[in-house]
Design a protein around this motif. Structure first.
Motif, PDB file in Angstrom:
ATOM      1  N   UNK B   5      36.926  60.596  57.396  1.00 16.96           N
ATOM      2  CA  UNK B   5      36.572  61.768  58.179  1.00 16.96           C
ATOM      3  C   UNK B   5      35.974  61.267  59.480  1.00 16.96           C
ATOM      4  N   UNK B   6      36.292  61.926  60.585  1.00 14.04           N
ATOM      5  CA  UNK B   6      35.806  61.403  61.871  1.00 14.04           C
ATOM      6  C   UNK B   6      34.286  61.306  61.894  1.00 14.04           C
ATOM      7  N   UNK B   7      33.608  62.183  61.135  1.00 16.07           N
ATOM      8  CA  UNK B   7      32.145  62.161  61.145  1.00 16.07           C
ATOM      9  C   UNK B   7      31.576  60.939  60.421  1.00 16.07           C
ATOM     10  N   UNK B   8      32.415  60.223  59.654  1.00 15.94           N
ATOM     11  CA  UNK B   8      31.956  59.016  58.958  1.00 15.94           C
ATOM     12  C   UNK B   8      31.919  57.789  59.873  1.00 15.94           C
ATOM     13  N   UNK B   9      32.504  57.924  61.070  1.00 20.54           N
ATOM     14  CA  UNK B   9      32.509  56.813  62.024  1.00 20.54           C
ATOM     15  C   UNK B   9      31.223  56.879  62.853  1.00 20.54           C
ATOM     16  N   UNK B  10      30.594  55.738  63.053  1.00 20.56           N
ATOM     17  CA  UNK B  10      29.360  55.696  63.852  1.00 20.56           C
ATOM     18  C   UNK B  10      29.653  56.121  65.292  1.00 20.56           C
ATOM     19  N   UNK B  22      26.938  63.282  75.247  1.00 15.20           N
ATOM     20  CA  UNK B  22      28.209  62.887  74.617  1.00 15.20           C
ATOM     21  C   UNK B  22      27.965  62.030  73.373  1.00 15.20           C
ATOM     22  N   UNK B  23      28.696  62.361  72.291  1.00 12.28           N
ATOM     23  CA  UNK B  23      28.837  61.467  71.134  1.00 12.28           C
ATOM     24  C   UNK B  23      30.305  61.073  71.072  1.00 12.28           C
ATOM     25  N   UNK B  24      30.574  59.767  71.138  1.00 12.73           N
ATOM     26  CA  UNK B  24      31.962  59.280  71.219  1.00 12.73           C
ATOM     27  C   UNK B  24      32.259  58.379  70.031  1.00 12.73           C
ATOM     28  N   UNK B  25      33.432  58.566  69.431  1.00 11.48           N
ATOM     29  CA  UNK B  25      33.843  57.763  68.275  1.00 11.48           C
ATOM     30  C   UNK B  25      35.274  57.253  68.444  1.00 11.48           C
ATOM     31  N   UNK B  26      35.492  55.971  68.197  1.00 12.68           N
ATOM     32  CA  UNK B  26      36.850  55.431  68.054  1.00 12.68           C
ATOM     33  C   UNK B  26      37.211  55.605  66.595  1.00 12.68           C
ATOM     34  N   UNK B  27      38.125  56.535  66.302  1.00 10.84           N
ATOM     35  CA  UNK B  27      38.408  56.841  64.894  1.00 10.84           C
ATOM     36  C   UNK B  27      39.658  56.118  64.376  1.00 10.84           C
ATOM     37  N   UNK B  28      40.622  55.825  65.261  1.00  5.77           N
ATOM     38  CA  UNK B  28      41.769  54.978  64.896  1.00  5.77           C
ATOM     39  C   UNK B  28      42.013  54.028  66.059  1.00  5.77           C
ATOM     40  N   UNK B  29      41.722  52.756  65.855  1.00 12.55           N
ATOM     41  CA  UNK B  29      41.841  51.795  66.948  1.00 12.55           C
ATOM     42  C   UNK B  29      42.407  50.466  66.478  1.00 12.55           C
ATOM     43  N   UNK B  30      42.209  49.468  67.319  1.00  9.97           N
ATOM     44  CA  UNK B  30      42.776  48.134  67.030  1.00  9.97           C
ATOM     45  C   UNK B  30      42.283  47.584  65.697  1.00  9.97           C
ATOM     46  N   UNK B  31      41.026  47.836  65.394  1.00 17.02           N
ATOM     47  CA  UNK B  31      40.472  47.314  64.127  1.00 17.02           C
ATOM     48  C   UNK B  31      41.159  47.914  62.910  1.00 17.02           C
ATOM     49  N   UNK B  32      41.726  49.104  63.078  1.00 25.66           N
ATOM     50  CA  UNK B  32      42.448  49.755  61.976  1.00 25.66           C
ATOM     51  C   UNK B  32      43.902  49.297  61.911  1.00 25.66           C
ATOM     52  N   UNK B  33      44.364  48.599  62.959  1.00 25.61           N
ATOM     53  CA  UNK B  33      45.758  48.167  63.010  1.00 25.61           C
ATOM     54  C   UNK B  33      46.625  49.037  63.898  1.00 25.61           C
ATOM     55  N   UNK B  34      46.003  49.881  64.708  1.00 28.39           N
ATOM     56  CA  UNK B  34      46.768  50.755  65.620  1.00 28.39           C
ATOM     57  C   UNK B  34      47.195  49.936  66.835  1.00 28.39           C
ATOM     58  N   UNK B  41      37.336  60.590  69.111  1.00 35.59           N
ATOM     59  CA  UNK B  41      36.841  61.964  68.999  1.00 35.59           C
ATOM     60  C   UNK B  41      35.535  62.041  69.780  1.00 35.59           C
ATOM     61  N   UNK B  42      35.458  63.010  70.688  1.00 29.93           N
ATOM     62  CA  UNK B  42      34.275  63.223  71.511  1.00 29.93           C
ATOM     63  C   UNK B  42      33.615  64.542  71.132  1.00 29.93           C
ATOM     64  N   UNK B  43      32.281  64.514  71.095  1.00 32.46           N
ATOM     65  CA  UNK B  43      31.527  65.756  70.925  1.00 32.46           C
ATOM     66  C   UNK B  43      30.547  65.889  72.077  1.00 32.46           C
ATOM     67  N   UNK B  44      30.564  67.058  72.713  1.00 28.02           N
ATOM     68  CA  UNK B  44      29.654  67.345  73.820  1.00 28.02           C
ATOM     69  C   UNK B  44      28.683  68.425  73.369  1.00 28.02           C
ATOM     70  N   UNK B  45      27.396  68.151  73.548  1.00 29.67           N
ATOM     71  CA  UNK B  45      26.373  69.163  73.272  1.00 29.67           C
ATOM     72  C   UNK B  45      26.481  70.282  74.307  1.00 29.67           C
ATOM     73  N   UNK B  46      25.949  71.467  74.009  1.00 34.23           N
ATOM     74  CA  UNK B  46      25.936  72.536  75.021  1.00 34.23           C
ATOM     75  C   UNK B  46      25.323  72.005  76.317  1.00 34.23           C
ATOM     76  N   UNK B  47      25.974  72.264  77.450  1.00 36.18           N
ATOM     77  CA  UNK B  47      25.524  71.752  78.743  1.00 36.18           C
ATOM     78  C   UNK B  47      26.007  70.350  79.046  1.00 36.18           C
ATOM     79  N   UNK B  48      26.628  69.700  78.071  1.00 36.02           N
ATOM     80  CA  UNK B  48      27.088  68.325  78.255  1.00 36.02           C
ATOM     81  C   UNK B  48      28.369  68.246  79.069  1.00 36.02           C
ATOM     82  N   UNK B  49      28.635  67.060  79.611  1.00 33.91           N
ATOM     83  CA  UNK B  49      29.870  66.852  80.382  1.00 33.91           C
ATOM     84  C   UNK B  49      30.248  65.379  80.376  1.00 33.91           C
ATOM     85  N   UNK B  50      31.529  65.129  80.578  1.00 33.01           N
ATOM     86  CA  UNK B  50      32.025  63.778  80.826  1.00 33.01           C
ATOM     87  C   UNK B  50      31.921  63.515  82.330  1.00 33.01           C
ATOM     88  N   UNK B  51      32.026  62.256  82.771  1.00 27.70           N
ATOM     89  CA  UNK B  51      31.977  61.995  84.214  1.00 27.70           C
ATOM     90  C   UNK B  51      33.237  62.522  84.909  1.00 27.70           C
TER      91      UNK B  51
END
Lengths: 116, 116
Positions: B5-10, B22-34, B41-51
């Protein structure tokens, strides 16, 4: 930049002996200018399933909503809202909706694969 | 097959002058063999923004939940549950949460790009 809601894309319906109750959409593909990978959105009706198959390209999957399972490594695994899955090339897999609502998931493939 | 589950990734927290909440997670990447593309997966709190920025690789985005906007082509566009976006290489873009709940979106990049 291309922006749309996935529901605005025309769905392809798939319903046969091996794949049941599927609505499939290419939401970001070659026609949009996506050169490296393609985003599709699949919806499975309750009781629906994808075929049990394998192919020479990987899937990266994110479950948007619903309740089901994915078969891989010889067993069924829960496939729920927020589940992410890497299906590696040549790995046998199948997805089913075992809930009472529509199962919706995003599934990406490299641009070397068929878009649908 | 890799399943989580994406929430299980730090999550990596990002909060500075240009990127907020911002809370940012690499959920499928090189370490997984992708090998071809990477799912974050990105989560933005209310009022949050990316650059507001641009870079030499594309994004393919799927909005999982929440209410916000994406800047591109000189204007802000609604960025809601079910919205999909292709941000092309070198295109200026920014995402904001203008709602009262967490904004969660999936964002994929080719494997030639930094994973985070």
């Amino acid at each position: 930049m291309r922006i749309k809601n996935f529901t605005d894309v025309t769905a392809t319906k798939i319903d046969n002996d091996q794949a049941r109750g599927i609505s499939a959409r290419v939401v970001i593909g070659r026609e949009d200018g996506a050169e490296n990978f393609c985003m599709r959105v699949f919806q499975l009706a309750p009781g629906g399933c994808t075929p049990k198959h394998a192919h020479a390209w990987e899937h990266e999957i994110f479950v948007h909503e619903g309740d089901g399972g994915i078969f891989g490594n010889g067993a069924w695994h829960p496939f729920l809202r927020g589940t992410v899955v890497l299906v590696e090339a040549d790995e046998e897999h199948q997805i089913r909706n075992s809930g009472t609502e529509t199962l919706t998931f995003v599934c990406l493939v490299p641009s070397t694969a068929p878009e649908l």
